[in-house]
Design an enzyme around this catalytic site. Structure first.
Site, PDB file in Angstrom:
ATOM      1  N   GLU A   1       0.646  -1.263  -0.070  1.00 42.92           N
ATOM      2  CA  GLU A   1      -0.028  -0.047  -0.191  1.00 42.92           C
ATOM      3  C   GLU A   1       0.913   1.436   0.103  1.00 42.92           C
ATOM      4  O   GLU A   1       0.627   2.254  -0.689  1.00 42.92           O
ATOM      5  CB  GLU A   1      -0.835   0.153   1.096  1.00 42.92           C
ATOM      6  CG  GLU A   1      -1.998  -1.166   1.441  1.00 42.92           C
ATOM      7  CD  GLU A   1      -1.228  -1.991   2.499  1.00 42.92           C
ATOM      8  OE1 GLU A   1      -0.043  -2.531   2.382  1.00 42.92           O
ATOM      9  OE2 GLU A   1      -2.051  -2.499   3.139  1.00 42.92           O
TER      10      GLU A   1
ATOM     11  N   ASP B   1      -1.713  -5.205   3.800  1.00 43.30           N
ATOM     12  CA  ASP B   1      -1.983  -5.350   5.244  1.00 43.30           C
ATOM     13  C   ASP B   1      -2.538  -6.762   5.438  1.00 43.30           C
ATOM     14  O   ASP B   1      -3.407  -7.226   4.707  1.00 43.30           O
ATOM     15  CB  ASP B   1      -2.401  -4.371   6.035  1.00 43.30           C
ATOM     16  CG  ASP B   1      -1.665  -3.201   6.181  1.00 43.30           C
ATOM     17  OD1 ASP B   1      -0.136  -3.527   5.744  1.00 43.30           O
ATOM     18  OD2 ASP B   1      -1.895  -2.141   6.343  1.00 43.30           O
TER      19      ASP B   1
ATOM     20  N   ASP C   1      -5.104  -7.957   6.721  1.00 43.61           N
ATOM     21  CA  ASP C   1      -6.709  -8.000   7.318  1.00 43.61           C
ATOM     22  C   ASP C   1      -7.713  -7.850   6.099  1.00 43.61           C
ATOM     23  O   ASP C   1      -7.059  -7.930   5.176  1.00 43.61           O
ATOM     24  CB  ASP C   1      -6.798  -6.886   8.542  1.00 43.61           C
ATOM     25  CG  ASP C   1      -6.459  -5.299   7.661  1.00 43.61           C
ATOM     26  OD1 ASP C   1      -6.412  -5.459   6.404  1.00 43.61           O
ATOM     27  OD2 ASP C   1      -6.291  -4.417   8.360  1.00 43.61           O
TER      28      ASP C   1
ATOM     29  N   GLU D   1      -9.385  -5.273   4.901  1.00 48.41           N
ATOM     30  CA  GLU D   1      -9.196  -3.981   4.165  1.00 48.41           C
ATOM     31  C   GLU D   1      -8.101  -4.601   3.290  1.00 48.41           C
ATOM     32  O   GLU D   1      -8.126  -4.382   1.953  1.00 48.41           O
ATOM     33  CB  GLU D   1      -8.981  -3.002   4.798  1.00 48.41           C
ATOM     34  CG  GLU D   1      -9.110  -1.832   3.923  1.00 48.41           C
ATOM     35  CD  GLU D   1      -9.151  -0.544   4.814  1.00 48.41           C
ATOM     36  OE1 GLU D   1      -9.222   0.577   4.434  1.00 48.41           O
ATOM     37  OE2 GLU D   1      -8.970  -0.657   6.189  1.00 48.41           O
TER      38      GLU D   1
ATOM     39  N   TYR E   1       1.997  -5.843  13.047  1.00 49.15           N
ATOM     40  CA  TYR E   1       0.950  -5.143  12.613  1.00 49.15           C
ATOM     41  C   TYR E   1       0.073  -4.578  13.615  1.00 49.15           C
ATOM     42  O   TYR E   1      -0.289  -5.356  14.609  1.00 49.15           O
ATOM     43  CB  TYR E   1       0.089  -6.071  11.695  1.00 49.15           C
ATOM     44  CG  TYR E   1      -0.946  -5.364  10.901  1.00 49.15           C
ATOM     45  CD1 TYR E   1      -0.776  -4.371   9.992  1.00 49.15           C
ATOM     46  CD2 TYR E   1      -2.330  -5.791  10.868  1.00 49.15           C
ATOM     47  CE1 TYR E   1      -1.724  -3.743   9.593  1.00 49.15           C
ATOM     48  CE2 TYR E   1      -3.203  -5.224  10.334  1.00 49.15           C
ATOM     49  CZ  TYR E   1      -2.836  -4.173   9.420  1.00 49.15           C
ATOM     50  OH  TYR E   1      -3.878  -3.350   8.843  1.00 49.15           O
TER      51      TYR E   1
ATOM     52  N   ARG F   1      -3.214  -3.276  13.703  1.00 49.85           N
ATOM     53  CA  ARG F   1      -4.657  -3.329  13.861  1.00 49.85           C
ATOM     54  C   ARG F   1      -4.782  -5.080  14.070  1.00 49.85           C
ATOM     55  O   ARG F   1      -4.873  -5.644  13.230  1.00 49.85           O
ATOM     56  CB  ARG F   1      -5.115  -3.089  12.498  1.00 49.85           C
ATOM     57  CG  ARG F   1      -4.891  -1.512  12.268  1.00 49.85           C
ATOM     58  CD  ARG F   1      -5.737  -0.967  10.986  1.00 49.85           C
ATOM     59  NE  ARG F   1      -5.538   0.443  10.896  1.00 49.85           N
ATOM     60  CZ  ARG F   1      -4.306   0.853   9.735  1.00 49.85           C
ATOM     61  NH1 ARG F   1      -3.730  -0.215   9.302  1.00 49.85           N
ATOM     62  NH2 ARG F   1      -4.290   1.949   9.627  1.00 49.85           N
TER      63      ARG F   1
END
Length: 828
Positions: free
Chosen positions: A9, A82, A84, A86, A314, A316
């Site tokens: 990202e 990432d 997750d 998203e 990470y 989150r």
């Protein structure tokens, strides 16, 4: 030959990963999402199984084109956003755009499963930390895109789109344009509004405590519990005085002494919400600030010769799981640095929450061996603080419990036939354990803190004590405190509202929309926040119900686990939502047309006043006003709604120290050209400021002075540039009192010069006959001819060397210093 294209990202993350993978890979950044639902339309076909229309985000066309061009010559494309939901959705959208199969570009959701016609060419890699070991291991075990994760994220996105795009227009129509409704943000706002009303409705109750200062020695305080073995609450001063009088000549004897060892276990390593809470309490950082710093630490920081290093895992996550490698490393560190007595026999294992994502780890340093002080020179001040917090919490989580010797003493005070019961509990730290490294922050003090305050002498049953003083004290029960960022995140987590990746966005949105404001670090609802909450909760009882919102989060987890299809979950939601939407369209109160009767009378004509709604909120207006009749009464006045402000908020909440939400330093009161404001003590490194009147209505001040135009009273009003004096008959009479300086205009010679303030806030001087005369001067004119060139006036300038009187004519160099006495008078 190039091995493959790696897409992440952010450029920072790309730079760190490139270092670990070497020259054989090309690492590029997508700069976040590349596709989303269109802004101009709903983008969801509710009649066709919630078919979605995803488009390339405007402004991302060049990014997508560059990635496509790079992908052409690559054997393998690795998608590494990432780990997750998203991140999985970003990977799925990238796969659609980069796939050779044109079917992969179809907008239909079902087509996504066929978006990887060459499964060996487009692969997904994930890692919880950006370290050489973790990155290389991830690339050794690439996988397919997890469609369940993509579906869970898509379900959340569609839910939020349906609510936002179909409820917000109702608010525009009924209240004000520009308002927004969010599925989760509205529930968070509801919590704040309900807490505010709970505080307003709270009735204080009186109660008394009676402490006896007893000496053995040393002296200590014991608190009254009751009579005999029955507990009694003292609810008024009269009862307290009776007990005090009875105790004056009492005999004090130790009844029982209970000694026991109490162990206090370490807390688990950080999850996202716990990091946000601790950072808010200990560092005074906002949730948004904390997450931005954690993102930088995760993506990589330059550590001198070591180069870019991802310092934490990470950030989150709602898991407290720790990898076996990290456990082995931290246990080795504890043994080396603190000794065997601080190392438990087996690693401490913490219970996961039911909804925790098992594939994730807790937030921890990528290496426990990297002590914060060793890398402090490479980190910014805020980065060091957050890294130190994460490091301390993780290391402490694997240390043995702290041990305390706790002593509880019950004391009898015998007065005649009555026996009064007193108790004191004291704790002494016997072994510090994990507290040697870290102690968790708390909201206020608890019983444990009180116990540690009491240092008790050696006491035995039957021992006599001497009374030194009795201290009756009146108290009142207090309402629940307003939420701050830490306590609101805690409440959201405990109620199951939102997930780790959403807390920061929720808090930011309700503030940016001006639904809430912060006073003394606490959230209070604004008038528009109260109105919006009431309308939405009343008209959408299902959708904005707290329990239902939490249940929806559980359904998203079930979609991720493959237990439920995303379209089925959305179908159940939309049945409720569609019913509420139809009801709200017909029955939602139109606040714009509201005329609420009041008992107040118009100050001008005596008619009853009504409350109306305008673009700046509610206000009082005369009920006799008629838009068609120019002679009808136009009286209005502000509505001082019952909201907390700087004057009425709890003293405890507004007088406590305020901390900068960006860097955590103390905020101080300063004065500027627009009045007082709060500023960060970290200036110039941190330039955070806050207006004292932010979100606060300042009442108008009536004056005895009469308007020279219409004869009504003048009043002091408050505008965006400060105070000004105007006629109370506005808008019928628009007279504004000018600040004349006693000098005639040198251009038209008829008007008087007036001190004015420009839009940018700077002071200037202009003719009172404006717009007929357009004379202006940036410096204060003085009615004195220039002895050098004959200019009709001179000006007063303030230079670094001091104030001077100078000629305004640019070709004339006349200038003289202002005498010290005159300068002092001018300065006053």
């Amino acid at each position: 030959m190039t091995k493959g294209l790696v897409i992440v990202e952010s450029p920072a993350k790309a730079k760190t990963i490139q270092k670990y993978l070497g020259k054989g890979f090309t690492v590029e950044a997508s700069l976040g999402h590349v596709k989303d639902l269109p802004k101009s339309t709903l983008g969801v076909d509710v009649e066709n199984d919630f078919d979605t229309e995803y488009v390339v985000i405007p402004g991302k066309e060049k990014v997508v084109a560059r990635l496509k061009k790079l992908a052409l010559g690559m054997d393998t494309i690795y998608l590494a956003p990432d780990p997750d939901r998203e991140g999985e959705a970003i990977a799925a959208h990238l796969a659609e755009e980069l796939s050779d199969d044109p079917k992969g570009k179809k907008k239909k959701k079902k087509a996504k499963k066929g978006a990887e016609p060459e499964p060996e060419r487009i692969r997904r890699v994930t890692f919880n930390e950006i370290t050489q070991r973790a990155v290389r291991e991830a690339f050794e075990h690439p996988r397919d895109i997890d469609q369940n994760l993509v579906d869970a994220q898509q379900a959340r996105r569609v839910l939020d789109r349906l609510v936002g795009y179909q409820v917000s227009p109702l608010l525009w129509d009924k209240v004000r344009r520009g308002l927004s409704a969010g599925r989760v943000q509205t529930v968070a706002l509801r919590l704040i509004v309900e807490r505010e009303r709970e505080i307003k409705a709270f009735e204080k109750k009186e109660y008394w405590t009676i402490d006896a200062n007893l000496s053995k020695p040393p002296a200590f305080d014991a608190r009254f519990q009751g009579k005999g073995e029955e507990k009694i609450e003292v609810t008024n001063g009269e009862d307290a005085e009776k007990i005090r009088a009875a105790l004056e000549n009492a005999d004090w004897i130790v009844r029982t002494v209970d000694r026991k060892e109490r162990r206090r276990n370490a807390t688990p390593p950080f999850t996202t919400s716990k990091l946000q809470q601790d950072s808010s309490r200990k560092l005074r950082f906002s949730v948004k600030r904390t997450m931005m710093i954690a993102q930088r630490l995760y993506e990589g920081v330059e550590l001198g010769e070591e180069g870019l290093v991802g310092l934490i895992t990470y950030m989150r996550t709602d898991s407290v799981r720790v990898s076996n490698e990290a456990l082995a490393e931290v246990r080795e560190y504890i043994k080396q640095q603190y000794g065997d007595q601080y190392l438990p026999e087996a690693p401490n294992v913490y219970k996961e929450k039911k909804a925790a994502q098992g594939a994730h780890e807790a937030i921890r340093p990528s290496s426990a061996m990297r002590h914060p002080d060793q890398i402090k020179q490479y980190l910014k001040e805020d980065e060091f603080k957050v890294y130190k917090l994460i490091w301390q919490r993780f290391v402490a989580s694997q240390i043995t419990p702290a041990v305390f010797d706790q002593t509880t003493v019950d004391i009898d005070a015998k007065s005649g036939t009555e026996t009064f019961w007193f108790r004191v509990t004291g704790s002494v730290e016997k072994f510090d354990g994990f507290l040697k490294v870290y102690e968790e922050s708390k909201e206020g003090k608890d019983e444990e803190d009180e116990e540690l305050k009491h240092k008790l002498p050696a006491l035995e049953p039957g021992q006599k004590l001497i009374l030194k003083a009795l201290k009756p004290e009146q108290h009142f029960t207090e309402p629940p405190p307003r939420y701050n960022e830490a306590s609101l995140v805690k409440e959201l987590e405990e109620r199951g509202i939102g997930r780790p990746s959403t807390y920061s966005a929720i808090l930011s949105t309700i503030q940016e929309r001006q639904y809430v404001q912060k006073l003394g670090g606490k959230f209070t609802p604004t008038e528009i926040g109260l109105v919006v909450t009431d309308l939405l909760v009343e008209n959408f009882p299902d959708i904005f119900d707290i329990q239902y919102t939490a249940r929806l989060e559980e359904e998203l987890d079930e979609i991720e686990e493959g237990k439920e299809t995303w379209t089925h979950a959305l179908g159940d939601f939309y049945k409720k939502f569609e019913k509420d939407l139809r009801y709200a369209s017909k029955h939602m109160e139109n606040i714009k047309r509201m005329e609420k009767p009041t008992d107040e009378k118009c100050e001008r004509c005596g008619s009853p006043l009504v409350i109306k709604w305008g673009k700046h909120g509610s206000f009082y207006a005369c009920s006799s006003y008629d838009k068609e009749d120019p002679n009808s009464c136009t009286f209005t006045k502000e509505n001082p709604i019952n909201l907390p402000d700087l004057d009425s908020a709890d003293v405890q909440e507004t007088t406590q120290e305020e901390y900068c939400e960006n860097c955590g330093r103390v905020m101080v009161l300063k004065r500027g050209r627009f009045g007082q404001f709060m500023a960060c003590t970290g200036y110039p490194d941190c330039k955070t400021t806050r207006r004292l009147d932010q979100g606060k209505k300042v009442p108008d001040i009536p004056l005895d002075e009469v308007c020279p135009k219409c004869g009504r009273n003048m009043m002091i009003r408050h505008g965006r540039y400060g105070e000004f004096t105007t006629c109370s008959g506005y808008p019928e009479c628009k007279y504004v009192k000018q600040n004349f300086i006693g000098v005639k205009c040198p251009l038209c010679t008829e008007g008087d010069l007036v001190e004015k303030r420009a839009r940018k806030g700077n002071t200037f001087y202009g003719c009172g006959n404006y717009p007929k005369c357009k004379f202006t001067s940036a410096h204060k004119p003085i009615p004195e001819k220039c002895p050098s060139c004959g200019s009709e006036y001179l000006v007063e300038k303030f230079l670094k060397s001091g104030p001077v009187i100078a000629c305004p004519n640019k070709e004339c160099e006349y200038e003289r210093a202002v005498p010290v006495e005159a300068a002092a008078v001018g300065g006053d």
